[in-house]
Design a protein around this motif. Structure first.
Motif, PDB file in Angstrom:
ATOM      1  N   PHE A  31      25.150 -30.228 -16.966  1.00 36.90           N
ATOM      2  CA  PHE A  31      25.271 -29.308 -15.837  1.00 36.90           C
ATOM      3  C   PHE A  31      24.805 -27.906 -16.217  1.00 36.90           C
ATOM      4  O   PHE A  31      24.021 -27.270 -15.504  1.00 36.90           O
ATOM      5  CB  PHE A  31      26.727 -29.263 -15.357  1.00 36.90           C
ATOM      6  CG  PHE A  31      26.958 -28.381 -14.164  1.00 36.90           C
ATOM      7  CD1 PHE A  31      26.845 -28.898 -12.885  1.00 36.90           C
ATOM      8  CD2 PHE A  31      27.291 -27.039 -14.317  1.00 36.90           C
ATOM      9  CE1 PHE A  31      27.056 -28.088 -11.778  1.00 36.90           C
ATOM     10  CE2 PHE A  31      27.498 -26.223 -13.228  1.00 36.90           C
ATOM     11  CZ  PHE A  31      27.378 -26.759 -11.946  1.00 36.90           C
ATOM     12  N   CYS A  32      25.290 -27.411 -17.347  1.00 38.30           N
ATOM     13  CA  CYS A  32      24.943 -26.055 -17.772  1.00 38.30           C
ATOM     14  C   CYS A  32      23.453 -25.914 -18.063  1.00 38.30           C
ATOM     15  O   CYS A  32      22.829 -24.901 -17.723  1.00 38.30           O
ATOM     16  CB  CYS A  32      25.769 -25.652 -18.993  1.00 38.30           C
ATOM     17  SG  CYS A  32      27.533 -25.409 -18.635  1.00 38.30           S
ATOM     18  N   LYS A  33      22.875 -26.929 -18.682  1.00 39.38           N
ATOM     19  CA  LYS A  33      21.443 -26.881 -18.987  1.00 39.38           C
ATOM     20  C   LYS A  33      20.607 -26.830 -17.713  1.00 39.38           C
ATOM     21  O   LYS A  33      19.552 -26.182 -17.671  1.00 39.38           O
ATOM     22  CB  LYS A  33      21.046 -28.097 -19.830  1.00 39.38           C
ATOM     23  CG  LYS A  33      21.481 -28.010 -21.280  1.00 39.38           C
ATOM     24  CD  LYS A  33      20.997 -29.219 -22.063  1.00 39.38           C
ATOM     25  CE  LYS A  33      21.366 -29.103 -23.541  1.00 39.38           C
ATOM     26  NZ  LYS A  33      20.899 -30.290 -24.318  1.00 39.38           N
ATOM     27  N   GLN A  34      21.081 -27.487 -16.674  1.00 36.97           N
ATOM     28  CA  GLN A  34      20.314 -27.543 -15.427  1.00 36.97           C
ATOM     29  C   GLN A  34      20.498 -26.306 -14.550  1.00 36.97           C
ATOM     30  O   GLN A  34      19.535 -25.847 -13.919  1.00 36.97           O
ATOM     31  CB  GLN A  34      20.725 -28.771 -14.616  1.00 36.97           C
ATOM     32  CG  GLN A  34      20.302 -30.101 -15.203  1.00 36.97           C
ATOM     33  CD  GLN A  34      20.596 -31.240 -14.256  1.00 36.97           C
ATOM     34  OE1 GLN A  34      20.009 -31.335 -13.168  1.00 36.97           O
ATOM     35  NE2 GLN A  34      21.520 -32.106 -14.638  1.00 36.97           N
ATOM     36  N   LEU A  36      22.650 -23.227 -15.224  1.00 37.79           N
ATOM     37  CA  LEU A  36      23.082 -21.925 -15.722  1.00 37.79           C
ATOM     38  C   LEU A  36      22.050 -21.349 -16.681  1.00 37.79           C
ATOM     39  O   LEU A  36      21.376 -22.097 -17.401  1.00 37.79           O
ATOM     40  CB  LEU A  36      24.440 -22.030 -16.425  1.00 37.79           C
ATOM     41  CG  LEU A  36      25.642 -22.433 -15.567  1.00 37.79           C
ATOM     42  CD1 LEU A  36      26.907 -22.467 -16.425  1.00 37.79           C
ATOM     43  CD2 LEU A  36      25.825 -21.497 -14.376  1.00 37.79           C
ATOM     44  N   ASP A  37      21.950 -20.040 -16.692  1.00 34.48           N
ATOM     45  CA  ASP A  37      21.065 -19.345 -17.627  1.00 34.48           C
ATOM     46  C   ASP A  37      21.739 -19.296 -18.993  1.00 34.48           C
ATOM     47  O   ASP A  37      22.916 -18.928 -19.098  1.00 34.48           O
ATOM     48  CB  ASP A  37      20.804 -17.927 -17.113  1.00 34.48           C
ATOM     49  CG  ASP A  37      19.697 -17.217 -17.878  1.00 34.48           C
ATOM     50  OD1 ASP A  37      19.565 -17.465 -19.096  1.00 34.48           O
ATOM     51  OD2 ASP A  37      18.988 -16.407 -17.272  1.00 34.48           O
ATOM     52  N   LYS A  38      20.997 -19.664 -20.042  1.00 34.16           N
ATOM     53  CA  LYS A  38      21.571 -19.640 -21.385  1.00 34.16           C
ATOM     54  C   LYS A  38      22.044 -18.254 -21.796  1.00 34.16           C
ATOM     55  O   LYS A  38      22.894 -18.108 -22.679  1.00 34.16           O
ATOM     56  CB  LYS A  38      20.553 -20.158 -22.399  1.00 34.16           C
ATOM     57  CG  LYS A  38      20.363 -21.663 -22.373  1.00 34.16           C
ATOM     58  CD  LYS A  38      19.487 -22.129 -23.527  1.00 34.16           C
ATOM     59  CE  LYS A  38      19.375 -23.641 -23.549  1.00 34.16           C
ATOM     60  NZ  LYS A  38      18.567 -24.134 -24.693  1.00 34.16           N
ATOM     61  N   ARG A  39      21.500 -17.225 -21.172  1.00 35.86           N
ATOM     62  CA  ARG A  39      21.922 -15.861 -21.498  1.00 35.86           C
ATOM     63  C   ARG A  39      23.224 -15.485 -20.811  1.00 35.86           C
ATOM     64  O   ARG A  39      23.832 -14.471 -21.151  1.00 35.86           O
ATOM     65  CB  ARG A  39      20.818 -14.872 -21.090  1.00 35.86           C
ATOM     66  CG  ARG A  39      19.518 -15.036 -21.887  1.00 35.86           C
ATOM     67  CD  ARG A  39      18.387 -14.247 -21.277  1.00 35.86           C
ATOM     68  NE  ARG A  39      18.035 -14.768 -19.942  1.00 35.86           N
ATOM     69  CZ  ARG A  39      17.045 -14.315 -19.202  1.00 35.86           C
ATOM     70  NH1 ARG A  39      16.283 -13.314 -19.641  1.00 35.86           N
ATOM     71  NH2 ARG A  39      16.783 -14.844 -18.014  1.00 35.86           N
ATOM     72  N   ASP A  40      23.657 -16.304 -19.886  1.00 33.82           N
ATOM     73  CA  ASP A  40      24.918 -16.082 -19.179  1.00 33.82           C
ATOM     74  C   ASP A  40      26.075 -16.505 -20.085  1.00 33.82           C
ATOM     75  O   ASP A  40      26.073 -17.610 -20.630  1.00 33.82           O
ATOM     76  CB  ASP A  40      24.918 -16.885 -17.882  1.00 33.82           C
ATOM     77  CG  ASP A  40      26.128 -16.605 -17.002  1.00 33.82           C
ATOM     78  OD1 ASP A  40      27.097 -15.994 -17.488  1.00 33.82           O
ATOM     79  OD2 ASP A  40      26.099 -17.017 -15.832  1.00 33.82           O
ATOM     80  N   ARG A  41      27.069 -15.638 -20.243  1.00 33.94           N
ATOM     81  CA  ARG A  41      28.211 -15.966 -21.096  1.00 33.94           C
ATOM     82  C   ARG A  41      28.925 -17.237 -20.625  1.00 33.94           C
ATOM     83  O   ARG A  41      29.491 -17.980 -21.430  1.00 33.94           O
ATOM     84  CB  ARG A  41      29.209 -14.813 -21.109  1.00 33.94           C
ATOM     85  CG  ARG A  41      28.740 -13.595 -21.908  1.00 33.94           C
ATOM     86  CD  ARG A  41      29.814 -12.530 -21.928  1.00 33.94           C
ATOM     87  NE  ARG A  41      31.052 -13.018 -22.530  1.00 33.94           N
ATOM     88  CZ  ARG A  41      32.209 -12.385 -22.474  1.00 33.94           C
ATOM     89  NH1 ARG A  41      32.296 -11.227 -21.820  1.00 33.94           N
ATOM     90  NH2 ARG A  41      33.274 -12.868 -23.059  1.00 33.94           N
TER      91      ARG A  41
END
Length: 228
Positions: A31-34, A36-41
């Protein structure tokens, strides 16, 4: 050989709560990989919370042989981590104007049945045939033939087809359903561990009991001149 005072421990892979927590972790990574931005905490926080839930169940099980207190503590940590993750998913839905499924909705009930292994997951072909790919439609068994009374092995692969075809609103709700199931299992496990601790004590009490039994046996042998 005399029975030892350290009970059998480990085997966390067989714990249903661990199996569900592992699905939650794999689903959260996807889910996060799809979405959310990796730079987002929040990206790292959600993955770490999911990992903490899974790892602390395993570590608690491994520690159970020598410290029931540690097992209870780590299982509670796992429960708290998944509660934190649950809030993150709810925040994701709320801040984007998405809907949270009612726990008795047909979508939520379907996910629960799927997670229990009561039905088999649909295939990609079934998704495409039903025209559901890439839509906001929730995971329901409409017009599919995969309903079954057999028990199916449940892993993240059970839900992979949804993570390959459904939008974030649907996926967040699926993971929320899975977290609720995992937390329910952890609550049962914690209650059982606390009851067992109150009834049987921890390792210290078991060591004391083992010493007393050994001493009593030695005294009986001395009184009878030894066995044999």
């Amino acid at each position: 050989m005399a029975e030892g005072f350290i009970p059998a421990h480990g085997g966390y892979q067989d714990l249903l709560a661990y199996q569900k927590a592992e699905i939650v972790y794999d689903a959260t990574v996807s889910f996060c990989k799809q979405f959310l931005d990796k730079r987002d905490r929040t990206y790292d926080q959600m993955i770490q919370a999911a990992r903490s839930g899974k790892q602390n169940i395993a570590e608690g099980s491994a520690a159970s042989g020598t410290s029931k207190q540690t097992e209870i503590k780590l299982t509670n940590v796992a429960r708290a981590s998944l509660e934190e993750l649950l809030l993150d998913y709810r925040d994701f839905l709320r801040t984007r104007g998405f809907s949270l499924w009612d726990k008795n909705s047909k979508e939520a009930l379907y996910v629960r049945r799927l997670s229990k292994g009561e039905i088999a997951p649909p295939s990609n072909e079934e998704h495409k045939a039903n025209g559901t790919q890439g839509t906001n439609k929730g995971p329901t068994p409409d017009n599919t033939s995969h309903t079954s009374h057999q028990s199916h092995k449940v892993t993240f692969n059970t839900f992979r087809v949804f993570f390959e075809t459904r939008p974030p609103e649907v996926l967040a709700n699926i993971v929320i359903c899975l977290i609720h199931q995992t937390n329910y299992l952890l609550d049962q496990q914690i209650n059982k561990l606390e009851t067992e601790f109150l009834e049987n004590g921890g390792l210290r009490e078991q060591m004391t009991e083992a010493r007393l039994k050994r001493r009593s046996q030695q005294n009986r042998n001395d009184d009878t001149g030894g066995s044999g």
